[in-house]
Motif scaffolding. Structure first.
Motif, mmCIF file in Angstrom:
data_model
loop_
_atom_site.group_PDB
_atom_site.id
_atom_site.type_symbol
_atom_site.label_atom_id
_atom_site.label_comp_id
_atom_site.label_asym_id
_atom_site.label_seq_id
_atom_site.Cartn_x
_atom_site.Cartn_y
_atom_site.Cartn_z
ATOM 1 N N GLU A 9 6.213 2.328 0.608
ATOM 2 C CA GLU A 9 7.048 1.179 0.262
ATOM 3 C C GLU A 9 7.486 1.135 -1.201
ATOM 4 O OE1 GLU A 9 8.217 -0.886 2.547
ATOM 5 O OE2 GLU A 9 7.133 0.263 4.061
ATOM 6 N N GLY A 10 6.793 1.863 -2.064
ATOM 7 C CA GLY A 10 7.151 1.867 -3.474
ATOM 8 C C GLY A 10 6.434 0.800 -4.286
ATOM 9 N N PHE A 11 5.609 -0.016 -3.636
ATOM 10 C CA PHE A 11 4.808 -1.033 -4.339
ATOM 11 C C PHE A 11 3.519 -1.227 -3.552
ATOM 12 C CE2 PHE A 11 7.636 -3.209 -1.437
ATOM 13 C CZ PHE A 11 6.818 -4.118 -0.786
ATOM 14 N N GLY A 12 2.472 -1.661 -4.252
ATOM 15 C CA GLY A 12 1.185 -1.872 -3.618
ATOM 16 C C GLY A 12 1.115 -3.204 -2.889
ATOM 17 N N LEU A 13 0.061 -3.364 -2.097
ATOM 18 C CA LEU A 13 -0.153 -4.627 -1.400
ATOM 19 C C LEU A 13 -0.457 -5.737 -2.401
ATOM 20 C CD1 LEU A 13 -2.399 -3.237 1.469
ATOM 21 C CD2 LEU A 13 -0.110 -4.175 1.723
ATOM 22 N N PRO A 14 0.117 -6.911 -2.236
ATOM 23 C CA PRO A 14 -0.129 -8.002 -3.187
ATOM 24 C C PRO A 14 -1.580 -8.467 -3.133
ATOM 25 C CG PRO A 14 1.299 -8.729 -1.388
ATOM 26 C CD PRO A 14 1.045 -7.277 -1.199
ATOM 27 N N GLY A 15 -2.159 -8.692 -4.284
ATOM 28 C CA GLY A 15 -3.525 -9.197 -4.380
ATOM 29 C C GLY A 15 -4.600 -8.143 -4.240
ATOM 30 N N VAL A 16 -4.214 -6.882 -4.183
ATOM 31 C CA VAL A 16 -5.187 -5.788 -4.055
ATOM 32 C C VAL A 16 -5.227 -5.055 -5.389
ATOM 33 C CG1 VAL A 16 -5.775 -3.658 -2.839
ATOM 34 C CG2 VAL A 16 -4.713 -5.540 -1.598
ATOM 35 N N HIS A 17 -6.441 -4.904 -5.955
ATOM 36 C CA HIS A 17 -6.553 -4.216 -7.246
ATOM 37 C C HIS A 17 -6.988 -2.800 -7.073
ATOM 38 C CE1 HIS A 17 -9.292 -7.882 -7.289
ATOM 39 N NE2 HIS A 17 -10.031 -7.047 -6.714
ATOM 40 N N PHE A 59 -7.558 3.589 -0.185
ATOM 41 C CA PHE A 59 -6.737 4.583 0.501
ATOM 42 C C PHE A 59 -5.537 3.918 1.176
ATOM 43 C CE2 PHE A 59 -5.646 6.793 4.444
ATOM 44 C CZ PHE A 59 -5.254 8.018 3.931
ATOM 45 N N ALA A 60 -5.785 2.823 1.891
ATOM 46 C CA ALA A 60 -4.707 2.127 2.598
ATOM 47 C C ALA A 60 -3.653 1.622 1.608
ATOM 48 C CB ALA A 60 -5.273 0.960 3.409
ATOM 49 N N ASN A 61 -4.098 1.088 0.479
ATOM 50 C CA ASN A 61 -3.163 0.577 -0.523
ATOM 51 C C ASN A 61 -2.330 1.708 -1.130
ATOM 52 O OD1 ASN A 61 -1.957 -1.476 -2.103
ATOM 53 N ND2 ASN A 61 -3.345 -1.024 -3.798
ATOM 54 N N LYS A 62 -2.959 2.855 -1.392
ATOM 55 C CA LYS A 62 -2.217 4.002 -1.946
ATOM 56 C C LYS A 62 -1.183 4.518 -0.952
ATOM 57 C CE LYS A 62 -5.823 5.520 -5.067
ATOM 58 N NZ LYS A 62 -6.900 6.474 -5.314
ATOM 59 N N GLU A 63 -1.557 4.587 0.324
ATOM 60 C CA GLU A 63 -0.618 5.054 1.344
ATOM 61 C C GLU A 63 0.537 4.063 1.503
ATOM 62 O OE1 GLU A 63 -0.587 8.053 3.031
ATOM 63 O OE2 GLU A 63 -2.093 8.477 1.500
ATOM 64 N N PHE A 64 0.233 2.773 1.456
ATOM 65 C CA PHE A 64 1.270 1.748 1.538
ATOM 66 C C PHE A 64 2.230 1.871 0.355
ATOM 67 C CE2 PHE A 64 3.043 -2.453 0.739
ATOM 68 C CZ PHE A 64 3.468 -2.843 2.014
ATOM 69 N N GLU A 65 1.649 2.105 -0.818
ATOM 70 C CA GLU A 65 2.463 2.236 -2.031
ATOM 71 C C GLU A 65 3.369 3.466 -1.963
ATOM 72 O OE1 GLU A 65 1.883 1.996 -6.884
ATOM 73 O OE2 GLU A 65 0.136 1.912 -5.574
ATOM 74 N N LYS A 66 2.873 4.565 -1.392
ATOM 75 C CA LYS A 66 3.704 5.761 -1.227
ATOM 76 C C LYS A 66 4.905 5.480 -0.332
ATOM 77 C CE LYS A 66 0.158 9.346 -1.593
ATOM 78 N NZ LYS A 66 -0.541 10.385 -0.818
#
Length: 79
Positions: A71-79, A62-69
């Protein structure tokens, strides 16, 4: 006093067994926990809350999806 120590020690042993069970369950699905999932589990442990690997994975996704929304890119190293 020693009875109380034994009860706490037994509870810790049981919690450790539960964590091992969740670890095996996550690996059977083919997905290894990433640094974000491990961080969420560690934060919960420091706060005195037992967070399962499944819940940490869900919160991390969830946190990675929200970050991607945002910033336009996901957190590095998170699959």
């Amino acid at each position: 006093m020693s009875d109380n120590w034994n009860n706490n020690n037994n509870n810790n042993d049981m919690q450790g067994g539960n964590n091992a069970q969740f670890s095996q369950g996550g690996q059977q699905g083919g997905e290894k926990p990433d640094w974000l999932d491990k961080g969420i589990e560690d934060a919960g442990e420091k706060a005195g809350v037992n967070i399962s690997q499944k819940n940490a994975d869900t919160a991390g996704d969830f946190a990675n999806k929200e970050f991607e929304k945002k910033e336009g890119f996901g957190l590095p190293g998170v699959h």
